[in-house]
Scaffold this active site. Structure first.
Site, PDB file in Angstrom:
ATOM      1  N   ALA A 107     -37.361  16.005   8.593  1.00  7.39           N
ATOM      2  CA  ALA A 107     -37.391  14.804   7.747  1.00  7.39           C
ATOM      3  C   ALA A 107     -38.487  14.952   6.699  1.00  7.39           C
ATOM      4  CB  ALA A 107     -37.615  13.560   8.595  1.00  7.39           C
ATOM      5  N   VAL A 108     -38.158  15.623   5.591  1.00 12.18           N
ATOM      6  CA  VAL A 108     -39.158  15.789   4.537  1.00 12.18           C
ATOM      7  C   VAL A 108     -38.769  14.983   3.299  1.00 12.18           C
ATOM      8  CG1 VAL A 108     -39.880  18.083   5.351  1.00 12.18           C
ATOM      9  CG2 VAL A 108     -38.155  17.911   3.554  1.00 12.18           C
ATOM     10  N   TYR A 111     -36.291  11.785   2.847  1.00 11.40           N
ATOM     11  CA  TYR A 111     -35.516  11.675   4.092  1.00 11.40           C
ATOM     12  C   TYR A 111     -36.349  11.121   5.242  1.00 11.40           C
ATOM     13  CZ  TYR A 111     -31.301  13.856   2.304  1.00 11.40           C
ATOM     14  OH  TYR A 111     -30.140  14.122   1.606  1.00 11.40           O
ATOM     15  N   ASP A 196     -29.010  16.522  11.745  1.00 12.27           N
ATOM     16  CA  ASP A 196     -29.442  15.928  10.479  1.00 12.27           C
ATOM     17  C   ASP A 196     -30.177  14.637  10.800  1.00 12.27           C
ATOM     18  OD1 ASP A 196     -28.297  17.807   8.841  1.00 12.27           O
ATOM     19  OD2 ASP A 196     -27.041  16.394   7.737  1.00 12.27           O
ATOM     20  N   VAL A 197     -31.083  14.242   9.914  1.00 13.74           N
ATOM     21  CA  VAL A 197     -31.827  13.009  10.182  1.00 13.74           C
ATOM     22  C   VAL A 197     -31.140  11.780   9.582  1.00 13.74           C
ATOM     23  CG1 VAL A 197     -33.380  13.030   8.166  1.00 13.74           C
ATOM     24  CG2 VAL A 197     -34.177  12.102  10.362  1.00 13.74           C
ATOM     25  N   ASP A 198     -30.259  11.999   8.607  1.00 11.49           N
ATOM     26  CA  ASP A 198     -29.608  10.851   7.957  1.00 11.49           C
ATOM     27  C   ASP A 198     -28.425  10.362   8.791  1.00 11.49           C
ATOM     28  OD1 ASP A 198     -28.217  13.183   7.487  1.00 11.49           O
ATOM     29  OD2 ASP A 198     -27.583  12.633   5.456  1.00 11.49           O
ATOM     30  N   HIS A 218     -16.179  19.529  11.950  1.00 10.18           N
ATOM     31  CA  HIS A 218     -16.497  18.748  10.755  1.00 10.18           C
ATOM     32  C   HIS A 218     -15.475  17.618  10.646  1.00 10.18           C
ATOM     33  CE1 HIS A 218     -17.195  17.568   6.677  1.00 10.18           C
ATOM     34  NE2 HIS A 218     -18.127  18.482   6.505  1.00 10.18           N
ATOM     35  N   GLU A 288     -24.661  25.807   6.334  1.00 12.38           N
ATOM     36  CA  GLU A 288     -23.404  25.491   7.020  1.00 12.38           C
ATOM     37  C   GLU A 288     -22.412  26.658   6.903  1.00 12.38           C
ATOM     38  OE1 GLU A 288     -21.781  21.353   7.359  1.00 12.38           O
ATOM     39  OE2 GLU A 288     -20.351  22.152   5.901  1.00 12.38           O
ATOM     40  N   ASP A 311     -18.379   9.778   9.644  1.00 18.95           N
ATOM     41  CA  ASP A 311     -18.867   9.155   8.420  1.00 18.95           C
ATOM     42  C   ASP A 311     -17.840   8.088   8.035  1.00 18.95           C
ATOM     43  OD1 ASP A 311     -19.282   8.531   5.688  1.00 18.95           O
ATOM     44  OD2 ASP A 311     -20.344  10.437   5.403  1.00 18.95           O
TER      45      ASP A 311
HETATM   46  C1  5GW Z   1     -31.075  17.573   1.054  1.00 26.35           C
HETATM   47  C2  5GW Z   1     -30.305  17.791  -0.096  1.00 26.35           C
HETATM   48  C3  5GW Z   1     -30.856  17.707  -1.363  1.00 26.35           C
HETATM   49  C4  5GW Z   1     -32.195  17.424  -1.479  1.00 26.35           C
HETATM   50  C5  5GW Z   1     -32.969  17.215  -0.345  1.00 26.35           C
HETATM   51  C6  5GW Z   1     -32.417  17.295   0.928  1.00 26.35           C
HETATM   52  C7  5GW Z   1     -33.240  17.063   2.108  1.00 26.35           C
HETATM   53  C8  5GW Z   1     -32.742  17.370   3.394  1.00 26.35           C
HETATM   54  C9  5GW Z   1     -34.535  16.499   2.024  1.00 26.35           C
HETATM   55  O1  5GW Z   1     -35.090  16.197   0.946  1.00 26.35           O
HETATM   56  N1  5GW Z   1     -35.244  16.275   3.166  1.00 26.35           N
HETATM   57  C10 5GW Z   1     -34.730  16.581   4.402  1.00 26.35           C
HETATM   58  O2  5GW Z   1     -35.424  16.339   5.400  1.00 26.35           O
HETATM   59  N2  5GW Z   1     -33.503  17.152   4.515  1.00 26.35           N
HETATM   60  C11 5GW Z   1     -33.021  17.531   5.862  1.00 26.35           C
HETATM   61  O3  5GW Z   1     -31.879  18.348   5.775  1.00 26.35           O
HETATM   62  C12 5GW Z   1     -32.585  16.294   6.640  1.00 26.35           C
HETATM   63  O4  5GW Z   1     -32.761  16.505   8.023  1.00 26.35           O
HETATM   64  C13 5GW Z   1     -31.122  16.202   6.289  1.00 26.35           C
HETATM   65  O5  5GW Z   1     -30.410  15.388   7.169  1.00 26.35           O
HETATM   66  C14 5GW Z   1     -30.758  17.672   6.341  1.00 26.35           C
HETATM   67  C15 5GW Z   1     -29.462  18.040   5.598  1.00 26.35           C
HETATM   68  O6  5GW Z   1     -29.414  17.451   4.323  1.00 26.35           O
HETATM   69  P1  5GW Z   1     -28.360  16.289   3.969  1.00 26.35           P
HETATM   70  O7  5GW Z   1     -28.363  15.322   5.107  1.00 26.35           O
HETATM   71  O8  5GW Z   1     -28.638  15.729   2.642  1.00 26.35           O
HETATM   72  O9  5GW Z   1     -27.006  17.057   3.938  1.00 26.35           O
HETATM   73  P2  5GW Z   1     -25.552  16.364   3.992  1.00 26.35           P
HETATM   74  O10 5GW Z   1     -24.624  17.546   4.145  1.00 26.35           O
HETATM   75  O11 5GW Z   1     -25.514  15.448   5.169  1.00 26.35           O
HETATM   76  O12 5GW Z   1     -25.367  15.603   2.707  1.00 26.35           O
HETATM   77 MN    MN Z   2     -26.836  14.693   6.478  1.00 26.26          MN
END
Ligand code: 5GW
Ligand code: MN
Length: 337
Positions: A107-108, A111, A196-198, A218, A288, A311
């Site tokens: 989580a940076v 995020y 993933d954190v989101d 997926h 991925e 999702d």
């Molecule tokens: C991810 C994409 C573009 C710019 C920044 C990030 C990003 C990802 C970030 O700024 N900080 C971060 O902690 N992440 C980590 O990578 C999170 O754990 C995040 O859940 C994971 C994957 O990125 P996601 O969630 O944007 O990818 P998708 O495929 O879910 O959209």
């Molecule tokens: Mn994600």
């Protein structure tokens, strides 16, 4: 010669003894205890429910031209695909008494806002009643609001560099995974899940997902034909998968396994990423793509259905009764700047 009367009585006695013997041997057939009746009945009901759910999913499938494979409960190499109802959680919980489970999460930058709901929902639904260690990676260690964790659960927060480019963020995640699965985790946990954190946990996610090497379908491609999987198709990339190949398309937002297996996986993926970097290319879906390549030649021993990655924006949600791990709606532009 016995008189005919004695002969008849003798036969009757032998017959009665035979009946009594039969009754003693088969008491459960004649005097059904109430408890046994309930067990048999509930087992039948459970079996029927599983069958019905399975049929229901397959019937839904008949409505269009879709691929059946993703709805099966077993892969061609006999790895289970985990759907609601195909396991007995009580038996599995007993088998995993004492098992130590890690949850790795990055989580940076922006995020970091997703961390609290992620951890709070994990406390509610993730491996409840088991030994859990959270491995959180962030550049703002001191800013993390630590949620209260239940007994037997540990929250570790580690400092990590927050890279500017998002491609580097994803590389950094693989790097942290390589280091920790080699140096720290072997003594601390038995199994590791990377997420993933989101995301938020929205229903039970327990020991049914543990295995040597575990990947999740997926949710956008579980009914697609392999030709349309978004694998890396350029032969120059280390993540290359030719068109005739591929079983499933896995999502990098949830995978796991024994610590040693995840070490091997992360080393291989990182090697692929570095190789691509040397050749000035980047795989179409970054780590991925590399994960999918690894899992094609190192088959997962267990696969999670899209119940474990959903999702709300996706179609085909009618196939997924329980949405256990849900993507948080986000403004992509905003969180990535
Ligand atoms: C991810 C994409 C573009 C710019 C920044 C990030 C990003 C990802 C970030 O700024 N900080 C971060 O902690 N992440 C980590 O990578 C999170 O754990 C995040 O859940 C994971 C994957 O990125 P996601 O969630 O944007 O990818 P998708 O495929 O879910 O959209
Ligand atoms: Mn994600």
């Amino acid at each position: 010669m016995l008189p005919p009367k004695a002969y008849v009585i003798g036969t009757l006695v032998v017959f009665m003894l035979y009946i009594v013997g039969f009754c003693i041997q088969n008491t459960e057939l004649i005097f059904l205890s109430k408890q046994e009746q309930t067990i048999h009945w509930s087992q039948k009901v459970t079996e029927k429910t599983i069958e019905l759910e399975h049929c229901e999913r397959k019937l839904l499938l008949n409505s269009g031209k879709k691929r059946k494979m993703g709805l099966n409960v077993l892969t061609p190499w006999l790895a289970p695909i985990i759907w609601d109802g195909i396991y007995d959680i009580k038996i599995l919980d007993n088998q995993h008494n004492g098992t130590r489970i890690g949850l790795f999460v990055f989580a940076v930058k922006k995020y970091i806002r997703f961390l609290r709901p992620f951890l709070e929902s994990a406390e509610r639904y993730f491996m409840v009643g088991h030994k859990v260690t959270y491995y959180v990676f962030t550049e703002k260690v001191n800013e993390v609001v630590k949620p209260k964790v239940a007994d037997g659960r540990i929250l570790q927060i580690h400092n990590v560099v927050a890279d500017q480019r998002w491609q580097d963020v994803s590389m950094r995640r693989m790097e942290a995974l390589t280091i920790f699965t080699k140096e720290h985790m072997p003594n601390e946990i038995d199994y590791l899940l990377c997420a993933d954190v989101d995301m938020v946990f929205n229903d039970h996610v327990g020991v049914e997902i543990l295995g040597d090497l575990v990947a999740t379908l997926h949710p956008g491609f579980f009914l697609s034909e392999p030709e349309s999987f978004p694998y890396e198709r350029r032969p120059i990339s280390a993540a290359y998968i030719p068109y005739e190949h591929g079983d499933f398309y896995y999502m990098a937002a949830l995978y796991g396994g024994k610590v040693e297996e995840i070490y091997k996986l992360s080393v291989a993926c990182q090697k692929g990423i570095m190789e691509d970097k040397k050749n000035y290319i980047e795989a179409v879906w970054q780590e991925e793509s590399h994960l999918n390549r690894y899992l094609l030649y190192n088959k997962p021993t267990k696969i999670l259905s899209p119940e474990y990655l959903w999702d709300a924006n996706l179609t085909n949600g009618e196939f997924i009764k329980k949405k256990r791990f849900l993507a948080v709606q986000k403004d992509h532009q905003e969180v990535r700047n």
